[in-house]
Design an enzyme around this catalytic site. Structure first.
Site, PDB file in Angstrom:
ATOM      1  N   LYS A 148      -6.500  -1.671  -2.091  1.00 59.97           N
ATOM      2  CA  LYS A 148      -6.499  -0.142  -2.132  1.00 59.97           C
ATOM      3  C   LYS A 148      -4.749   0.374  -2.188  1.00 59.97           C
ATOM      4  O   LYS A 148      -3.839  -0.702  -1.412  1.00 59.97           O
ATOM      5  CB  LYS A 148      -7.966   1.134  -1.074  1.00 59.97           C
ATOM      6  CG  LYS A 148      -6.959   0.303  -0.380  1.00 59.97           C
ATOM      7  CD  LYS A 148      -8.220   0.905   1.399  1.00 59.97           C
ATOM      8  CE  LYS A 148      -7.229   1.221   2.350  1.00 59.97           C
ATOM      9  NZ  LYS A 148      -7.463   1.066   3.569  1.00 59.97           N
ATOM     10  N   LYS A 190      -7.570  -5.299  10.250  1.00 58.78           N
ATOM     11  CA  LYS A 190      -6.286  -5.078  10.751  1.00 58.78           C
ATOM     12  C   LYS A 190      -6.338  -6.160  12.313  1.00 58.78           C
ATOM     13  O   LYS A 190      -5.377  -6.580  12.662  1.00 58.78           O
ATOM     14  CB  LYS A 190      -6.488  -4.130  12.142  1.00 58.78           C
ATOM     15  CG  LYS A 190      -6.407  -2.367  11.370  1.00 58.78           C
ATOM     16  CD  LYS A 190      -6.040  -1.643  11.642  1.00 58.78           C
ATOM     17  CE  LYS A 190      -5.277  -0.092  10.966  1.00 58.78           C
ATOM     18  NZ  LYS A 190      -5.162   1.035  11.374  1.00 58.78           N
ATOM     19  N   LYS A 221      -0.713   2.759   3.058  1.00 57.15           N
ATOM     20  CA  LYS A 221      -0.004   3.134   4.755  1.00 57.15           C
ATOM     21  C   LYS A 221       0.903   2.019   4.656  1.00 57.15           C
ATOM     22  O   LYS A 221       2.917   1.390   4.589  1.00 57.15           O
ATOM     23  CB  LYS A 221      -0.206   3.664   5.135  1.00 57.15           C
ATOM     24  CG  LYS A 221       0.077   4.950   4.968  1.00 57.15           C
ATOM     25  CD  LYS A 221      -0.176   6.145   5.958  1.00 57.15           C
ATOM     26  CE  LYS A 221      -2.042   6.140   6.375  1.00 57.15           C
ATOM     27  NZ  LYS A 221      -2.564   7.048   7.405  1.00 57.15           N
TER      28      LYS A 221
END
Ligand code: TYM
Length: 334
Positions: free
Chosen positions: A199, A117, A202
């Site tokens: 993966k 992140k 979102k």
């Protein structure tokens, strides 16, 4: 809360739209564990976690409410389980602060999600992003949780939570239950339909056909599966050199509850096109009742509002027992 039962705790961030990975890795298991006589389920919409990345406030509020209804639509019964917004229960922030003082910088800087992140939001590497796993540990430990149904990507955070709990207990006695992660046999890591090496995520809204959202219409779902990348060869086998096929098989197995061997046998004579169509159809049928329930709930504003309020009160009450104990142990005045 029901006395004598063990506690299941889990949560999801109300950012982005819930997708098939969230559903098969986590949400579906929450619903199936609900009817066990052994456990009482506590499920939170973890909105405090979401603000580690900049959010549009109105949008976040809307998504949080939508996620509350999605929890119910996938089968969480508000009469049998406790579902609430994390930000409605001050105990999460209070315990998180205390646990911050029992967590090392070195541990947090090793967290893969923090590293990822920080790269992605390089202009906003805030302290909340860094201490995010401590808040997650607080969420879990606050309710004396035994079992935490999550996807594979939360494994490292879960291990840290256990380490923090151990550390605290070693100093102050058995205050926290040491929780266990619960990972589904198939579905713990659903990959993107276009990029099966990564993966399903979102935040991957840039490539919409990579992600199947729970709100996608049947036509959209079928077309995403039709376009899903497959691998060379023609055999339907979950082999290491066939990540696309292996992912589609994992999706099919998680939904149909069939073993990999059963699924491979079922599709032994099918071509890739037919296989993808049948997996898509299984997903459509799985999501149909969920979408119907969500639609009904969205029309029932007062009912949902009353549940949100009542559940927040119950969660605040449930958070007090362990929090009081912890405050006393660390020496806060009574
Ligand atoms: P979040 O909101 O990213 O995801 C919610 C759940 O979905 C799982 N998941 C997946 N499972 C399989 N395949 C995928 N592609 C996939 N993508 C996501 C996640 O593992 C998760 O279980 N930090 C957590 C939220 C959280 C939490 C907690 C969870 C905060 N406090 C306490 C459990 C207990 C998160 O960001 O999940």
């Amino acid at each position: 809360m029901q006395e004598g039962k063990k506690i299941i705790f889990s949560g999801m961030q109300p950012t982005g739209e819930p997708h098939l990975g969230n559903y098969l890795g986590a949400l579906k298991n929450w619903a199936s564990l609900q009817d066990s006589n052994e456990y009482f389920g506590i499920y939170s919409i973890v909105d405090m976690h979401s603000i580690t990345v900049r959010q549009d406030p109105a949008e976040l509020r809307k998504k949080a409410r939508n996620l509350f209804m999605s929890y119910m639509a996938i089968g969480i019964d508000p009469e049998k389980s406790l579902l609430f917004f994390q930000s409605h229960v001050p105990g999460h922030a209070e315990l998180s602060w205390i646990l911050n003082c029992f967590t090392y910088m070195g541990e947090l800087s090793r967290m893969t999600q923090y590293k990822e992140k920080s790269l992605k939001h390089a202009d906003n590497i805030n302290a909340g992003l860094f201490t995010y796993p401590v808040l997650m540990a607080a969420d879990i430990l606050l309710y004396g949780s035994h079992l935490v149904p999550i996807g594979d990507d939360q494994r490292q955070h879960m291990e840290l939570c256990r380490d923090i709990a151990h550390r605290f207990n070693t100093i102050y006695g058995d205050v926290f239950v040491i929780p266990e992660g619960y990972y589904p046999k198939t579905g713990a890591r659903i990959m993107g339909l276009q990029e099966p090496a990564k993966k399903m995520s979102k935040s991957d809204a840039t490539n919409e056909s990579n992600v199947v959202f729970l709100s996608d219409t049947p036509d959209i779902i079928l077309s995403k599966f039709k376009r899903a990348v497959t691998d060379s060869g023609s055999e339907i086998k979950a082999a290491a050199d066939k990540p696309g096929i292996a992912n589609l098989l994992a999706i099919y197995c998680a939904i149909s509850k069939k073993s990999l061997e059963e699924a491979e046998a079922e599709f032994a004579s099918a071509g890739y096109g037919d296989f993808k169509k049948r997996v898509g159809e299984a997903v459509v049928e799985e999501l149909r009742p969920i979408q119907q329930k969500l639609d009904e709930l969205s029309k029932n504003r007062d009912y949902v509002d009353s549940l949100i309020k009542a559940n927040a009160e119950k969660a605040v009450a449930a958070s007090q027992r362990i929090l009081r104990k912890v405050k006393k142990k660390v020496g806060y005045p009574s």
